[in-house]
Design a protein around this motif. Structure first.
Motif, PDB file in Angstrom:
ATOM      1  N   VAL A  13       0.848  -1.196   0.000  1.00 50.67           N
ATOM      2  CA  VAL A  13       0.000   0.000   0.000  1.00 50.67           C
ATOM      3  C   VAL A  13       0.884   1.247   0.000  1.00 50.67           C
ATOM      4  O   VAL A  13       1.144   1.867   1.024  1.00 50.67           O
ATOM      5  N   THR A  14       1.378   1.569  -1.200  1.00 50.03           N
ATOM      6  CA  THR A  14       2.236   2.743  -1.379  1.00 50.03           C
ATOM      7  C   THR A  14       1.749   3.528  -2.599  1.00 50.03           C
ATOM      8  O   THR A  14       1.090   2.957  -3.487  1.00 50.03           O
ATOM      9  N   PRO A  15       2.072   4.810  -2.688  1.00 56.06           N
ATOM     10  CA  PRO A  15       1.673   5.587  -3.866  1.00 56.06           C
ATOM     11  C   PRO A  15       2.195   4.995  -5.170  1.00 56.06           C
ATOM     12  O   PRO A  15       1.489   4.984  -6.181  1.00 56.06           O
ATOM     13  N   THR A  16       3.434   4.490  -5.168  1.00 55.76           N
ATOM     14  CA  THR A  16       4.011   3.927  -6.388  1.00 55.76           C
ATOM     15  C   THR A  16       3.241   2.698  -6.850  1.00 55.76           C
ATOM     16  O   THR A  16       2.940   2.541  -8.039  1.00 55.76           O
ATOM     17  N   VAL A  17       2.916   1.806  -5.911  1.00 57.62           N
ATOM     18  CA  VAL A  17       2.165   0.599  -6.286  1.00 57.62           C
ATOM     19  C   VAL A  17       0.776   0.973  -6.784  1.00 57.62           C
ATOM     20  O   VAL A  17       0.271   0.379  -7.753  1.00 57.62           O
ATOM     21  N   ALA A  18       0.136   1.953  -6.163  1.00 59.09           N
ATOM     22  CA  ALA A  18      -1.185   2.381  -6.618  1.00 59.09           C
ATOM     23  C   ALA A  18      -1.108   2.920  -8.044  1.00 59.09           C
ATOM     24  O   ALA A  18      -1.950   2.591  -8.896  1.00 59.09           O
ATOM     25  N   GLN A  19      -0.104   3.749  -8.328  1.00 57.42           N
ATOM     26  CA  GLN A  19       0.061   4.271  -9.686  1.00 57.42           C
ATOM     27  C   GLN A  19       0.359   3.143 -10.667  1.00 57.42           C
ATOM     28  O   GLN A  19      -0.128   3.140 -11.805  1.00 57.42           O
ATOM     29  N   LEU A  20       1.172   2.196 -10.235  1.00 55.32           N
ATOM     30  CA  LEU A  20       1.523   1.073 -11.094  1.00 55.32           C
ATOM     31  C   LEU A  20       0.289   0.247 -11.430  1.00 55.32           C
ATOM     32  O   LEU A  20       0.074  -0.135 -12.593  1.00 55.32           O
ATOM     33  N   ARG A  21      -0.534  -0.024 -10.438  1.00 56.30           N
ATOM     34  CA  ARG A  21      -1.764  -0.781 -10.687  1.00 56.30           C
ATOM     35  C   ARG A  21      -2.673  -0.022 -11.644  1.00 56.30           C
ATOM     36  O   ARG A  21      -3.302  -0.623 -12.530  1.00 56.30           O
ATOM     37  N   ARG A  22      -2.749   1.305 -11.478  1.00 55.69           N
ATOM     38  CA  ARG A  22      -3.585   2.107 -12.370  1.00 55.69           C
ATOM     39  C   ARG A  22      -3.140   1.967 -13.830  1.00 55.69           C
ATOM     40  O   ARG A  22      -3.965   1.786 -14.726  1.00 55.69           O
ATOM     41  N   ILE A  23      -1.833   2.085 -14.067  1.00 53.52           N
ATOM     42  CA  ILE A  23      -1.369   2.091 -15.453  1.00 53.52           C
ATOM     43  C   ILE A  23      -1.487   0.704 -16.081  1.00 53.52           C
ATOM     44  O   ILE A  23      -1.813   0.576 -17.263  1.00 53.52           O
ATOM     45  N   ILE A  24      -1.269  -0.342 -15.289  1.00 55.51           N
ATOM     46  CA  ILE A  24      -1.407  -1.700 -15.836  1.00 55.51           C
ATOM     47  C   ILE A  24      -2.868  -1.983 -16.179  1.00 55.51           C
ATOM     48  O   ILE A  24      -3.183  -2.550 -17.234  1.00 55.51           O
ATOM     49  N   ILE A  25      -3.781  -1.578 -15.300  1.00 53.42           N
ATOM     50  CA  ILE A  25      -5.207  -1.761 -15.575  1.00 53.42           C
ATOM     51  C   ILE A  25      -5.626  -0.924 -16.778  1.00 53.42           C
ATOM     52  O   ILE A  25      -6.360  -1.390 -17.659  1.00 53.42           O
ATOM     53  N   ALA A  26      -5.146   0.315 -16.849  1.00 56.86           N
ATOM     54  CA  ALA A  26      -5.515   1.197 -17.959  1.00 56.86           C
ATOM     55  C   ALA A  26      -5.043   0.651 -19.296  1.00 56.86           C
ATOM     56  O   ALA A  26      -5.699   0.858 -20.327  1.00 56.86           O
ATOM     57  N   GLU A  27      -3.901  -0.042 -19.298  1.00 56.97           N
ATOM     58  CA  GLU A  27      -3.329  -0.531 -20.548  1.00 56.97           C
ATOM     59  C   GLU A  27      -3.545  -2.029 -20.771  1.00 56.97           C
ATOM     60  O   GLU A  27      -2.942  -2.614 -21.667  1.00 56.97           O
ATOM     61  N   ALA A  28      -4.425  -2.639 -19.960  1.00 65.01           N
ATOM     62  CA  ALA A  28      -4.640  -4.085 -20.077  1.00 65.01           C
ATOM     63  C   ALA A  28      -5.202  -4.481 -21.435  1.00 65.01           C
ATOM     64  O   ALA A  28      -4.882  -5.551 -21.958  1.00 65.01           O
ATOM     65  N   ASP A  29      -6.042  -3.637 -22.039  1.00 68.42           N
ATOM     66  CA  ASP A  29      -6.581  -3.957 -23.358  1.00 68.42           C
ATOM     67  C   ASP A  29      -5.508  -3.805 -24.440  1.00 68.42           C
ATOM     68  O   ASP A  29      -5.491  -4.560 -25.421  1.00 68.42           O
ATOM     69  N   ARG A  30      -4.626  -2.822 -24.277  1.00 70.97           N
ATOM     70  CA  ARG A  30      -3.572  -2.606 -25.262  1.00 70.97           C
ATOM     71  C   ARG A  30      -2.470  -3.664 -25.141  1.00 70.97           C
ATOM     72  O   ARG A  30      -1.898  -4.102 -26.128  1.00 70.97           O
TER      73      ARG A  30
END
Length: 207
Positions: A104-121
């Motif tokens: 539970v860190t800001p970096t992991v939260a951002q990382l999860r966001r970008i992986i989810i956002a780009e999961a279709d790509r």
């Protein structure tokens, strides 16, 4: 004259510098919003060097995301490798605190966001990160809790429950917060203590 070994070492060093510089650029701007000129400037390298090492932006992005898995696992494994307390209940509290602190860190939260956002790509990359990241984390926790003498029929399923009991509330809150938001130590301790107690009540020895 530089030897092939020294050239390789310099190349490996520059590659690592580029990856380290590229991660915050991708996290801040997303995949589409990232410009390789910005990555090159952050890495003190030329775009030609970036292309030589990674081919293109997609190749760089893939390597950046893959490279985030090992440090998190190293941090978790360092905690798991510590001699567990003699008391199983205290051991659960210790691992729950470690999970909350590491994940539970800001970096992991951002990382999860970008992986989810780009999961279709990049579906293969998202699947790979999930397999090497969350699934491996669960496997490590399962091995740990299975050695505590608890009443576990399904150690892996129990490990998933302990993981999400420990992190779900603070990580979900963080996922929807502005970049850089940090949970307080009190919030993390409360989540971890509650997770450990709930897990103990479910799987601890029966009186």
């Amino acid at each position: 004259m530089p030897t092939s070994t020294s050239r390789q070492a310099r190349g490996d060093s520059k590659r690592a510098e580029i990856l380290a510089a590229a991660l915050p650029v991708f996290l801040d701007n997303g995949y589409l919003g990232t410009n390789l000129d910005d990555v090159a400037a952050a890495a003190h390298a030329s775009k030609r060097t970036l292309y030589a090492h990674f081919g293109d932006k997609e190749g760089l992005f893939r390597e950046v995301i893959r490279g985030t898995v090992a440090p998190m696992h190293a941090a978790l494994q360092a905690e798991l490798d510590l001699a567990p307390p003699k008391d199983a209940r205290e051991a659960l509290r210790s691992i729950a605190h470690s999970l909350a602190t590491i994940i539970v860190t800001p970096t992991v939260a951002q990382l999860r966001r970008i992986i989810i956002a780009e999961a279709d790509r990049f579906p293969d990359l998202a699947a790979e990160w999930y397999r090497l990241g969350p699934q491996q984390t669960v496997a490590r926790i399962a091995a740990y809790v299975d050695g505590l003498g608890l009443e576990l029929v399904d150690p892996r399923g129990a490990a998933e429950q302990l993981l999400w009991l420990s992190i779900s509330v603070p990580i979900n809150r963080l996922m929807f917060a502005p970049a850089g938001t940090r949970p307080t130590n009190r919030e993390l301790r409360r989540a971890a203590d509650s997770a450990a107690e709930t897990f103990w009540r479910a799987f601890g020895p029966r009186d």
